[in-house]
Motif scaffolding. Structure first.
Motif, PDB file in Angstrom:
ATOM      1  N   PRO A  10     -16.044 -13.955 -33.578  1.00  0.00           N
ATOM      2  CA  PRO A  10     -15.613 -12.669 -34.130  1.00  0.00           C
ATOM      3  C   PRO A  10     -14.428 -12.875 -35.067  1.00  0.00           C
ATOM      4  O   PRO A  10     -13.617 -13.786 -34.891  1.00  0.00           O
ATOM      5  N   ARG A  11     -14.305 -12.042 -36.039  1.00  0.00           N
ATOM      6  CA  ARG A  11     -13.275 -12.178 -37.067  1.00  0.00           C
ATOM      7  C   ARG A  11     -11.871 -11.874 -36.545  1.00  0.00           C
ATOM      8  O   ARG A  11     -10.897 -12.286 -37.136  1.00  0.00           O
ATOM      9  N   ASN A  12     -11.740 -11.183 -35.442  1.00  0.00           N
ATOM     10  CA  ASN A  12     -10.416 -10.805 -34.960  1.00  0.00           C
ATOM     11  C   ASN A  12      -9.747 -11.880 -34.106  1.00  0.00           C
ATOM     12  O   ASN A  12      -8.619 -11.740 -33.718  1.00  0.00           O
ATOM     13  N   GLU A  13     -10.448 -12.972 -33.751  1.00  0.00           N
ATOM     14  CA  GLU A  13      -9.845 -14.062 -32.984  1.00  0.00           C
ATOM     15  C   GLU A  13      -9.175 -15.036 -33.940  1.00  0.00           C
ATOM     16  O   GLU A  13      -9.800 -15.543 -34.865  1.00  0.00           O
ATOM     17  N   LYS A  14      -7.914 -15.279 -33.693  1.00  0.00           N
ATOM     18  CA  LYS A  14      -7.146 -16.183 -34.553  1.00  0.00           C
ATOM     19  C   LYS A  14      -6.449 -17.216 -33.677  1.00  0.00           C
ATOM     20  O   LYS A  14      -6.338 -17.053 -32.473  1.00  0.00           O
ATOM     21  N   GLY A  15      -5.918 -18.299 -34.282  1.00  0.00           N
ATOM     22  CA  GLY A  15      -5.197 -19.329 -33.548  1.00  0.00           C
ATOM     23  C   GLY A  15      -3.769 -18.894 -33.250  1.00  0.00           C
ATOM     24  O   GLY A  15      -3.375 -17.749 -33.482  1.00  0.00           O
ATOM     25  N   PHE A  16      -2.970 -19.833 -32.727  1.00  0.00           N
ATOM     26  CA  PHE A  16      -1.581 -19.537 -32.424  1.00  0.00           C
ATOM     27  C   PHE A  16      -0.783 -19.470 -33.709  1.00  0.00           C
ATOM     28  O   PHE A  16      -1.039 -20.200 -34.666  1.00  0.00           O
ATOM     29  N   THR A  17       0.245 -18.657 -33.689  1.00  0.00           N
ATOM     30  CA  THR A  17       1.125 -18.580 -34.857  1.00  0.00           C
ATOM     31  C   THR A  17       2.099 -19.753 -34.813  1.00  0.00           C
ATOM     32  O   THR A  17       2.251 -20.435 -33.783  1.00  0.00           O
ATOM     33  N   LEU A  18       2.771 -19.975 -35.898  1.00  0.00           N
ATOM     34  CA  LEU A  18       3.746 -21.053 -35.994  1.00  0.00           C
ATOM     35  C   LEU A  18       4.889 -20.830 -35.002  1.00  0.00           C
ATOM     36  O   LEU A  18       5.349 -21.764 -34.350  1.00  0.00           O
ATOM     37  N   ILE A  19       5.324 -19.612 -34.854  1.00  0.00           N
ATOM     38  CA  ILE A  19       6.416 -19.292 -33.934  1.00  0.00           C
ATOM     39  C   ILE A  19       6.016 -19.603 -32.493  1.00  0.00           C
ATOM     40  O   ILE A  19       6.790 -20.199 -31.737  1.00  0.00           O
ATOM     41  N   GLU A  20       4.816 -19.222 -32.102  1.00  0.00           N
ATOM     42  CA  GLU A  20       4.351 -19.506 -30.742  1.00  0.00           C
ATOM     43  C   GLU A  20       4.284 -21.007 -30.489  1.00  0.00           C
ATOM     44  O   GLU A  20       4.694 -21.496 -29.431  1.00  0.00           O
ATOM     45  N   SER A  21       3.796 -21.735 -31.440  1.00  0.00           N
ATOM     46  CA  SER A  21       3.715 -23.201 -31.302  1.00  0.00           C
ATOM     47  C   SER A  21       5.095 -23.822 -31.195  1.00  0.00           C
ATOM     48  O   SER A  21       5.323 -24.731 -30.397  1.00  0.00           O
ATOM     49  N   LEU A  22       6.059 -23.344 -31.994  1.00  0.00           N
ATOM     50  CA  LEU A  22       7.420 -23.883 -31.937  1.00  0.00           C
ATOM     51  C   LEU A  22       8.104 -23.562 -30.610  1.00  0.00           C
ATOM     52  O   LEU A  22       8.866 -24.374 -30.084  1.00  0.00           O
ATOM     53  N   ILE A  23       7.854 -22.405 -30.069  1.00  0.00           N
ATOM     54  CA  ILE A  23       8.445 -22.036 -28.773  1.00  0.00           C
ATOM     55  C   ILE A  23       7.913 -22.958 -27.678  1.00  0.00           C
ATOM     56  O   ILE A  23       8.674 -23.479 -26.864  1.00  0.00           O
ATOM     57  N   VAL A  24       6.612 -23.181 -27.648  1.00  0.00           N
ATOM     58  CA  VAL A  24       6.022 -24.066 -26.639  1.00  0.00           C
ATOM     59  C   VAL A  24       6.542 -25.487 -26.814  1.00  0.00           C
ATOM     60  O   VAL A  24       6.896 -26.161 -25.835  1.00  0.00           O
ATOM     61  N   LEU A  25       6.644 -25.953 -28.047  1.00  0.00           N
ATOM     62  CA  LEU A  25       7.147 -27.304 -28.316  1.00  0.00           C
ATOM     63  C   LEU A  25       8.609 -27.439 -27.887  1.00  0.00           C
ATOM     64  O   LEU A  25       8.998 -28.451 -27.303  1.00  0.00           O
ATOM     65  N   SER A  26       9.434 -26.430 -28.157  1.00  0.00           N
ATOM     66  CA  SER A  26      10.848 -26.514 -27.772  1.00  0.00           C
ATOM     67  C   SER A  26      11.010 -26.497 -26.248  1.00  0.00           C
ATOM     68  O   SER A  26      11.873 -27.194 -25.706  1.00  0.00           O
ATOM     69  N   ILE A  27      10.212 -25.727 -25.541  1.00  0.00           N
ATOM     70  CA  ILE A  27      10.259 -25.729 -24.071  1.00  0.00           C
ATOM     71  C   ILE A  27       9.856 -27.102 -23.535  1.00  0.00           C
ATOM     72  O   ILE A  27      10.503 -27.644 -22.631  1.00  0.00           O
ATOM     73  N   PHE A  28       8.827 -27.690 -24.104  1.00  0.00           N
ATOM     74  CA  PHE A  28       8.384 -29.018 -23.701  1.00  0.00           C
ATOM     75  C   PHE A  28       9.482 -30.058 -23.924  1.00  0.00           C
ATOM     76  O   PHE A  28       9.768 -30.878 -23.051  1.00  0.00           O
ATOM     77  N   LEU A  29      10.136 -30.025 -25.083  1.00  0.00           N
ATOM     78  CA  LEU A  29      11.211 -30.979 -25.378  1.00  0.00           C
ATOM     79  C   LEU A  29      12.414 -30.776 -24.456  1.00  0.00           C
ATOM     80  O   LEU A  29      13.071 -31.740 -24.059  1.00  0.00           O
ATOM     81  N   LEU A  30      12.699 -29.536 -24.111  1.00  0.00           N
ATOM     82  CA  LEU A  30      13.796 -29.261 -23.197  1.00  0.00           C
ATOM     83  C   LEU A  30      13.527 -29.854 -21.815  1.00  0.00           C
ATOM     84  O   LEU A  30      14.399 -30.481 -21.205  1.00  0.00           O
ATOM     85  N   ILE A  31      12.330 -29.694 -21.323  1.00  0.00           N
ATOM     86  CA  ILE A  31      11.953 -30.255 -20.015  1.00  0.00           C
ATOM     87  C   ILE A  31      12.021 -31.778 -20.043  1.00  0.00           C
ATOM     88  O   ILE A  31      12.539 -32.408 -19.110  1.00  0.00           O
ATOM     89  N   ILE A  32      11.532 -32.406 -21.105  1.00  0.00           N
ATOM     90  CA  ILE A  32      11.566 -33.866 -21.228  1.00  0.00           C
ATOM     91  C   ILE A  32      13.003 -34.372 -21.287  1.00  0.00           C
ATOM     92  O   ILE A  32      13.347 -35.368 -20.629  1.00  0.00           O
ATOM     93  N   SER A  33      13.883 -33.724 -22.042  1.00  0.00           N
ATOM     94  CA  SER A  33      15.267 -34.191 -22.153  1.00  0.00           C
ATOM     95  C   SER A  33      16.017 -34.039 -20.833  1.00  0.00           C
ATOM     96  O   SER A  33      16.816 -34.903 -20.462  1.00  0.00           O
ATOM     97  N   LEU A  34      15.780 -32.961 -20.104  1.00  0.00           N
ATOM     98  CA  LEU A  34      16.436 -32.797 -18.801  1.00  0.00           C
ATOM     99  C   LEU A  34      15.975 -33.845 -17.800  1.00  0.00           C
ATOM    100  O   LEU A  34      16.771 -34.372 -17.027  1.00  0.00           O
ATOM    101  N   SER A  35      14.698 -34.150 -17.816  1.00  0.00           N
ATOM    102  CA  SER A  35      14.201 -35.157 -16.875  1.00  0.00           C
ATOM    103  C   SER A  35      14.740 -36.545 -17.204  1.00  0.00           C
ATOM    104  O   SER A  35      15.001 -37.341 -16.306  1.00  0.00           O
ATOM    105  N   SER A  36      14.947 -36.852 -18.484  1.00  0.00           N
ATOM    106  CA  SER A  36      15.496 -38.170 -18.834  1.00  0.00           C
ATOM    107  C   SER A  36      16.946 -38.289 -18.380  1.00  0.00           C
ATOM    108  O   SER A  36      17.392 -39.370 -18.001  1.00  0.00           O
TER     109      SER A  36
END
Length: 153
Positions: A10-36
């Motif tokens: 369907p035409r109304n389904e779209k991928g993630f926005t850039l902002i959503e991707s950056l938020i997920v990436l920043s959370i992932f990096l935060l978890i990795i840095s704390l564990s190190s």
């Protein structure tokens, strides 16, 4: 022959926005840095425990070798090269162990060269200091049977 009809999205389904991707990436990096950061303290603690366990075992081995062979056994810490060795009376090296650059050894009332006699007694008594990660540890050799212990000072 079976024909498969292609699916049309369907035409109304779209991928993630850039902002959503950056938020997920920043959370992932935060978890990795704390564990190190948490793993760093564990590795230093493990390195301390390994060093003292190995050193105690080597010194007890030197003492037992002196008793069983009925000959002098020498222990020497070489500070600039960061290793210690245990040598028989005839000059043959029994053990040579390198230790981490994070560990600093300094003599206190005990010299960094001592011997175990054929009866297991140590040639001199006193303390040697070890500095690991800003903490000072004192290895004290007692007069008599060559016993020793390590305390955090």
């Amino acid at each position: 022959m079976l024909l498969v009809k292609p699916q049309v999205l369907p035409r109304n389904e779209k991928g993630f926005t850039l902002i959503e991707s950056l938020i997920v990436l920043s959370i992932f990096l935060l978890i990795i840095s704390l564990s190190s950061l948490l793993l760093r303290t564990q590795s230093i603690q493990l390195e301390k425990q390994l060093f003292f366990t190995q050193l105690k075992a080597d010194l007890l081995y030197a003492q037992q070798h002196a008793i069983t062979s009925q000959k002098l056994v020498s222990v020497n810490f070489v500070i600039p090269e960061k290793f210690y060795y245990i040598r028989k009376q005839n000059g043959e090296i029994l053990i040579k162990r390198e230790y981490s650059d994070k560990i600093t050894v300094s003599e206190g009332s005990q010299k960094l060269f001592f011997r175990y006699h054929s009866n297991g007694n140590i040639s001199s008594f006193g303390s040697i200091y070890f500095y690991i990660d800003g903490e000072r540890y004192q290895m004290t050799f007692q007069l008599g049977r060559g016993r020793f212990y390590v305390i955090k000072s």
